[in-house]
Design a protein around this motif. Structure first.
Motif, PDB file in Angstrom:
ATOM      1  N   VAL A   3     117.586  79.542  59.367  1.00 35.04           N
ATOM      2  CA  VAL A   3     118.487  78.467  58.920  1.00 35.04           C
ATOM      3  C   VAL A   3     117.958  78.164  57.289  1.00 35.04           C
ATOM      4  CG1 VAL A   3     119.482  76.305  59.031  1.00 35.04           C
ATOM      5  CG2 VAL A   3     119.151  77.638  61.045  1.00 35.04           C
ATOM      6  N   ALA A   4     118.894  78.103  56.412  1.00 36.70           N
ATOM      7  CA  ALA A   4     118.369  77.645  55.175  1.00 36.70           C
ATOM      8  C   ALA A   4     118.005  76.309  55.042  1.00 36.70           C
ATOM      9  CB  ALA A   4     119.514  77.754  54.072  1.00 36.70           C
ATOM     10  N   PRO A   5     116.762  75.949  54.428  1.00 38.98           N
ATOM     11  CA  PRO A   5     116.248  74.723  54.281  1.00 38.98           C
ATOM     12  C   PRO A   5     117.428  73.475  54.189  1.00 38.98           C
ATOM     13  CG  PRO A   5     114.947  75.882  52.957  1.00 38.98           C
ATOM     14  CD  PRO A   5     116.282  76.723  53.419  1.00 38.98           C
ATOM     15  N   HIS A   6     118.294  73.755  53.180  1.00 35.88           N
ATOM     16  CA  HIS A   6     119.524  72.612  52.727  1.00 35.88           C
ATOM     17  C   HIS A   6     120.438  72.559  54.019  1.00 35.88           C
ATOM     18  CE1 HIS A   6     121.542  76.309  51.774  1.00 35.88           C
ATOM     19  NE2 HIS A   6     122.814  75.776  51.883  1.00 35.88           N
ATOM     20  N   ARG A   7     120.455  73.366  55.076  1.00 33.23           N
ATOM     21  CA  ARG A   7     121.377  73.389  56.604  1.00 33.23           C
ATOM     22  C   ARG A   7     120.569  72.908  57.536  1.00 33.23           C
ATOM     23  NH1 ARG A   7     126.036  76.910  55.811  1.00 33.23           N
ATOM     24  NH2 ARG A   7     125.465  77.788  57.979  1.00 33.23           N
ATOM     25  N   ALA A   8     119.304  72.741  57.548  1.00 31.57           N
ATOM     26  CA  ALA A   8     118.475  72.126  58.728  1.00 31.57           C
ATOM     27  C   ALA A   8     119.029  70.974  59.347  1.00 31.57           C
ATOM     28  CB  ALA A   8     117.017  72.113  58.190  1.00 31.57           C
ATOM     29  N   GLN A   9     119.368  70.063  58.406  1.00 29.61           N
ATOM     30  CA  GLN A   9     119.904  68.770  59.004  1.00 29.61           C
ATOM     31  C   GLN A   9     121.261  68.980  59.701  1.00 29.61           C
ATOM     32  OE1 GLN A   9     118.008  65.842  59.389  1.00 29.61           O
ATOM     33  NE2 GLN A   9     119.623  65.242  60.913  1.00 29.61           N
ATOM     34  N   ASP A  12     108.813  79.234  57.600  1.00 31.34           N
ATOM     35  CA  ASP A  12     109.472  80.199  56.864  1.00 31.34           C
ATOM     36  C   ASP A  12     111.207  80.147  57.349  1.00 31.34           C
ATOM     37  OD1 ASP A  12     107.331  81.308  55.641  1.00 31.34           O
ATOM     38  OD2 ASP A  12     107.139  82.762  57.136  1.00 31.34           O
ATOM     39  N   ASP A  13     111.644  78.833  57.473  1.00 30.71           N
ATOM     40  CA  ASP A  13     112.813  78.486  57.815  1.00 30.71           C
ATOM     41  C   ASP A  13     113.592  79.204  58.894  1.00 30.71           C
ATOM     42  OD1 ASP A  13     113.111  77.151  55.267  1.00 30.71           O
ATOM     43  OD2 ASP A  13     113.480  79.010  54.310  1.00 30.71           O
ATOM     44  N   GLU A  14     112.672  79.640  60.061  1.00 31.70           N
ATOM     45  CA  GLU A  14     112.752  79.898  61.321  1.00 31.70           C
ATOM     46  C   GLU A  14     113.019  79.006  62.374  1.00 31.70           C
ATOM     47  OE1 GLU A  14     110.974  83.623  62.191  1.00 31.70           O
ATOM     48  OE2 GLU A  14     111.809  84.525  60.624  1.00 31.70           O
ATOM     49  N   TRP A  15     113.752  79.256  63.335  1.00 30.33           N
ATOM     50  CA  TRP A  15     113.768  78.362  64.647  1.00 30.33           C
ATOM     51  C   TRP A  15     113.586  79.136  65.740  1.00 30.33           C
ATOM     52  CZ3 TRP A  15     114.886  72.830  63.815  1.00 30.33           C
ATOM     53  CH2 TRP A  15     115.005  72.553  62.510  1.00 30.33           C
ATOM     54  N   LEU A  16     113.184  78.396  66.858  1.00 27.95           N
ATOM     55  CA  LEU A  16     113.233  79.294  68.222  1.00 27.95           C
ATOM     56  C   LEU A  16     113.882  78.351  69.169  1.00 27.95           C
ATOM     57  CD1 LEU A  16     112.227  81.561  70.015  1.00 27.95           C
ATOM     58  CD2 LEU A  16     110.104  80.127  70.406  1.00 27.95           C
ATOM     59  N   ASP A  17     114.956  78.783  69.768  1.00 18.57           N
ATOM     60  CA  ASP A  17     115.709  77.960  70.659  1.00 18.57           C
ATOM     61  C   ASP A  17     115.291  78.756  72.197  1.00 18.57           C
ATOM     62  OD1 ASP A  17     117.367  76.349  71.636  1.00 18.57           O
ATOM     63  OD2 ASP A  17     119.216  77.220  71.117  1.00 18.57           O
ATOM     64  N   ILE A  33     123.877  78.801  61.796  1.00 16.59           N
ATOM     65  CA  ILE A  33     122.618  79.875  61.648  1.00 16.59           C
ATOM     66  C   ILE A  33     123.098  80.838  60.506  1.00 16.59           C
ATOM     67  CG2 ILE A  33     121.675  81.311  62.944  1.00 16.59           C
ATOM     68  CD1 ILE A  33     122.275  79.683  65.371  1.00 16.59           C
ATOM     69  N   ASP A  34     122.017  81.171  59.734  1.00 13.29           N
ATOM     70  CA  ASP A  34     122.011  82.088  58.613  1.00 13.29           C
ATOM     71  C   ASP A  34     121.991  83.470  59.333  1.00 13.29           C
ATOM     72  OD1 ASP A  34     122.995  80.374  56.567  1.00 13.29           O
ATOM     73  OD2 ASP A  34     120.824  79.664  56.688  1.00 13.29           O
ATOM     74  N   ALA A  35     120.992  83.758  59.779  1.00  9.55           N
ATOM     75  CA  ALA A  35     120.328  85.170  60.690  1.00  9.55           C
ATOM     76  C   ALA A  35     119.913  85.049  61.942  1.00  9.55           C
ATOM     77  CB  ALA A  35     119.712  85.956  59.580  1.00  9.55           C
ATOM     78  N   LEU A  36     120.152  86.129  62.716  1.00 10.22           N
ATOM     79  CA  LEU A  36     119.512  86.091  63.920  1.00 10.22           C
ATOM     80  C   LEU A  36     118.126  87.004  63.626  1.00 10.22           C
ATOM     81  CD1 LEU A  36     119.575  85.874  67.162  1.00 10.22           C
ATOM     82  CD2 LEU A  36     120.645  87.974  67.059  1.00 10.22           C
ATOM     83  N   VAL A  37     117.284  86.712  64.111  1.00  4.27           N
ATOM     84  CA  VAL A  37     116.004  87.237  64.191  1.00  4.27           C
ATOM     85  C   VAL A  37     115.450  88.151  65.352  1.00  4.27           C
ATOM     86  CG1 VAL A  37     113.443  87.051  63.544  1.00  4.27           C
ATOM     87  CG2 VAL A  37     115.027  85.573  62.512  1.00  4.27           C
ATOM     88  N   SER A  38     115.564  87.392  66.384  1.00  5.74           N
ATOM     89  CA  SER A  38     115.358  88.198  67.694  1.00  5.74           C
ATOM     90  C   SER A  38     116.111  87.333  68.862  1.00  5.74           C
ATOM     91  CB  SER A  38     113.984  88.313  67.943  1.00  5.74           C
ATOM     92  OG  SER A  38     113.096  87.088  67.905  1.00  5.74           O
ATOM     93  N   ALA A  39     116.377  88.183  69.833  1.00  9.08           N
ATOM     94  CA  ALA A  39     116.897  87.449  71.040  1.00  9.08           C
ATOM     95  C   ALA A  39     116.186  88.346  72.405  1.00  9.08           C
ATOM     96  CB  ALA A  39     118.386  87.585  71.023  1.00  9.08           C
ATOM     97  N   GLU A  40     115.534  87.412  73.025  1.00 10.71           N
ATOM     98  CA  GLU A  40     115.052  87.993  74.279  1.00 10.71           C
ATOM     99  C   GLU A  40     115.121  87.264  75.514  1.00 10.71           C
ATOM    100  OE1 GLU A  40     110.694  89.617  73.766  1.00 10.71           O
ATOM    101  OE2 GLU A  40     110.909  88.117  72.026  1.00 10.71           O
ATOM    102  N   GLU A  41     114.989  87.869  76.807  1.00  9.45           N
ATOM    103  CA  GLU A  41     115.257  87.236  78.130  1.00  9.45           C
ATOM    104  C   GLU A  41     114.032  87.577  78.710  1.00  9.45           C
ATOM    105  OE1 GLU A  41     118.184  87.719  81.757  1.00  9.45           O
ATOM    106  OE2 GLU A  41     118.706  88.641  79.756  1.00  9.45           O
ATOM    107  N   GLY A  42     113.485  86.680  79.826  1.00 12.15           N
ATOM    108  CA  GLY A  42     112.517  86.843  80.627  1.00 12.15           C
ATOM    109  C   GLY A  42     112.599  85.981  81.817  1.00 12.15           C
ATOM    110  N   ASP A  61     122.089  68.001  63.507  1.00 11.18           N
ATOM    111  CA  ASP A  61     123.339  67.204  63.891  1.00 11.18           C
ATOM    112  C   ASP A  61     124.280  67.810  64.818  1.00 11.18           C
ATOM    113  OD1 ASP A  61     122.075  65.299  62.119  1.00 11.18           O
ATOM    114  OD2 ASP A  61     123.666  65.936  60.200  1.00 11.18           O
ATOM    115  N   ALA A  62     124.261  69.222  64.946  1.00  9.20           N
ATOM    116  CA  ALA A  62     125.036  70.050  65.662  1.00  9.20           C
ATOM    117  C   ALA A  62     124.574  70.012  66.847  1.00  9.20           C
ATOM    118  CB  ALA A  62     125.681  71.166  64.934  1.00  9.20           C
TER     119      ALA A  62
END
Length: 95
Positions: free
Chosen positions: A12-18, A48-53, A83-92, A22-23
C-alpha cells in the motif's frame, strides 16, 4: 481444534496507509456478518510499504468459500480498493 490460517502480504502506498486503516473496521464487520468460519484477523505493518494480513478460519472449506465470494460487500471492497499490489498469499494449518 486445528484452524486454517490465511497469510496475505500486500503493498500500500504510504499516502494510502491511513485509508487502509480507516477501511479495516468495516471490512472486519462484513467478514463477521457474511463469512462462515471467520475467527478473526490481525493486520501487521511491515517494512517497505508492505502489510501482512493474518486471518484465522475454522476450516479450509470456510476459507475457500470466502475466497469465492471476493469483495462482495462494501466494507470488503473498500479495504481491497486501497491495496496497490498483492505480494503473496498462502494458506496453512495451525497446529
Amino acid at each position: 481444534m486445528t484452524t486454517t490460517v490465511e497469510l496475505t502480504r500486500f503493498r500500500v502506498a504510504p499516502h494510502r496507509a491511513q485509508a487502509l486503516l480507516d477501511a479495516r473496521p468495516a471490512m472486519l464487520a462484513d467478514f463477521d456478518a457474511d463469512r462462515a468460519g471467520f475467527l478473526g484477523a490481525r493486520l501487521v505493518r511491515l517494512a517497505d510499504d508492505e502489510w501482512l494480513d493474518i486471518v484465522d478460519w475454522r476450516s479450509p472449506e470456510d476459507f475457500a468459500a470466502s475466497r469465492a465470494k471476493g469483495a462482495n460487500l462494501p466494507g470488503i471492497a473498500a479495504f481491497f480498493a486501497v491495496i496497490d499490489a498483492l505480494v503473496s498469499a498462502e494458506e496453512g494449518q495451525e497446529g
